[in-house]
Enzyme design. Structure first.
Site, short mmCIF file in Angstrom:
data_model
loop_
_atom_site.label_atom_id
_atom_site.label_comp_id
_atom_site.label_asym_id
_atom_site.label_seq_id
_atom_site.Cartn_x
_atom_site.Cartn_y
_atom_site.Cartn_z
N GLY A 76 21.37 0.26 -11.27
CA GLY A 76 20.86 1.24 -11.99
C GLY A 76 20.61 2.63 -11.10
O GLY A 76 19.32 3.10 -10.61
N ALA A 77 21.89 2.34 -10.27
CA ALA A 77 22.28 3.32 -9.27
C ALA A 77 22.62 4.76 -9.04
O ALA A 77 22.42 6.12 -8.79
CB ALA A 77 23.28 3.20 -8.74
N ASN A 78 22.35 5.33 -10.64
CA ASN A 78 22.48 6.62 -11.12
C ASN A 78 21.56 7.79 -11.40
O ASN A 78 21.63 8.81 -11.57
CB ASN A 78 23.04 6.45 -12.71
N GLY A 100 16.72 8.23 -10.85
CA GLY A 100 15.47 7.86 -9.81
C GLY A 100 15.63 6.99 -8.57
O GLY A 100 16.80 7.64 -7.72
N GLY A 125 17.75 4.17 -7.74
CA GLY A 125 18.55 3.79 -7.38
C GLY A 125 18.88 4.35 -7.15
O GLY A 125 20.02 4.90 -5.81
N SER A 170 6.57 -4.24 -8.86
CA SER A 170 5.28 -3.01 -9.14
C SER A 170 3.77 -3.58 -8.82
O SER A 170 3.71 -4.70 -7.92
CB SER A 170 5.89 -2.71 -11.06
N TYR A 176 5.88 -6.09 -19.43
CA TYR A 176 5.93 -5.28 -17.84
C TYR A 176 5.85 -5.63 -16.97
O TYR A 176 6.35 -5.98 -16.20
CB TYR A 176 5.92 -3.96 -18.14
#
Length: 304
Positions: free
Chosen positions: A21-23, A25, A27, A150, A175
């Protein structure tokens, strides 16, 4: 040398990191910081167009950054296996794995493998990815796995009787369960690494507190409206939210099994420090059961 500083390395010694998820936020901010510290970063992303834009933005800030984009959809075990296979064919070692990508409170949806989406993406996909990359992590002289949890884990339980929310679905409950599973996994992984004499590999966990990122897009409109006036007091930027992850990844004084989060009120924002671990996350019987169930669901056995 401060806690986030990395020693100078030659090209051959350049440490390798994978950030899921590096793209966007957290990440994205994590990737940008690691690139500035001479890591070669594999940007593991589902959306390749967004990943290309993120890579371009980072290169504008750090022209010498070594960034590689690879497709990874954590909602697909096939995609996870394909990503790992490609990485293994090109690399002999892995120094840092950041299990960051996630989804938060979407409408009920199942992955292609039949998992509830949040459990599948946040936890089971990362469980499989970590297992598939174990050999490369152990080949490194010193490696770390950082898994994101979280503050929502504190009010959660693992519902083994309805793990995939087939009987009833609460986006909040699912979640919390997925993030509790991530923390349980991180702690159990550390125990199993040490039991297998792999003391040069460490497993740590982190959480960002309350951070304004794309994860918030599925929250109810009324909740976002109510929270807006309080935002400056209860949340911080994605850049700040990434600091616990970076501390867990780079602070050499931290031992495996640590959990890092913001040090402010209810851990919602602040500077990175050791965070509170809820009692249910430390239950070893739950951890052993979850590990066994996860192996069955993902089809991989490691450190058993």
């Amino acid at each position: 040398m401060n806690e986030f500083q990395h020693s100078e390395t030659t090209r051959n010694e350049q440490p390798i990191a994978i950030v899921t998820g590096a793209n966007a936020g957290l990440g994205f901010e994590t990737t940008k910081a690691l690139a500035a510290k001479d890591f070669r970063v594999i940007m593991a992303c589902r959306d390749l167009e967004k990943a290309k834009k993120a890579r371009k933005h980072i290169l504008n800030c750090h022209g010498n950054a070594k960034l590689e984009i690879r497709e990874l959809d954590l909602s697909s075990l096939k995609s996870v296996r394909s990503f790992a296979s490609e990485f293994k064919s090109e690399n002999e070692k892995l120094d840092l794995l950041i299990n960051n990508a996630g989804v938060m409170m979407p409408p009920y949806h199942r992955t292609e493998d039949g998992f509830e989406l949040q459990l599948g993406v946040n936890y089971l996909g990362h469980f499989l990815l970590t297992g598939l990359l174990k050999e490369e992590l152990t080949t490194s002289k010193s490696s770390r796995i950082v898994t994101l949890s979280s503050i929502a884990h504190k009010n959660a339980e693992i519902d083994f009787n309805d793990l995939q929310s087939e009987n009833s679905y609460s986006k909040f409950k699912a979640y919390g369960q997925s993030k509790l599973a991530c923390l349980i996994f991180s702690l159990e992984l550390e125990r199993r690494l040490k039991a297998n004499s792999l003391s040069h590999v460490s497993s740590l966990a982190a959480h960002p507190g309350v951070s304004s990122t794309e994860l918030m897009r599925h929250l109810p409109g009324w909740l976002m409206l109510m929270a807006k006036p309080m935002e400056p007091f209860i949340s911080h930027s994605a850049e700040k939210g990434a600091q616990p992850t970076l501390k867990a990844a780079l602070d050499k004084e931290l031992a495996g099994g640590c959990y890092i989060g913001p040090d402010g009120f209810r851990e919602m924002k602040g500077e990175p420090a050791e965070a509170e671990i809820a009692r249910q996350a430390e239950n070893k019987e739950t951890a052993a059961k979850l590990w066994a169930v996860s192996e069955d669901l993902t089809g991989i056995k490691f450190l058993s």
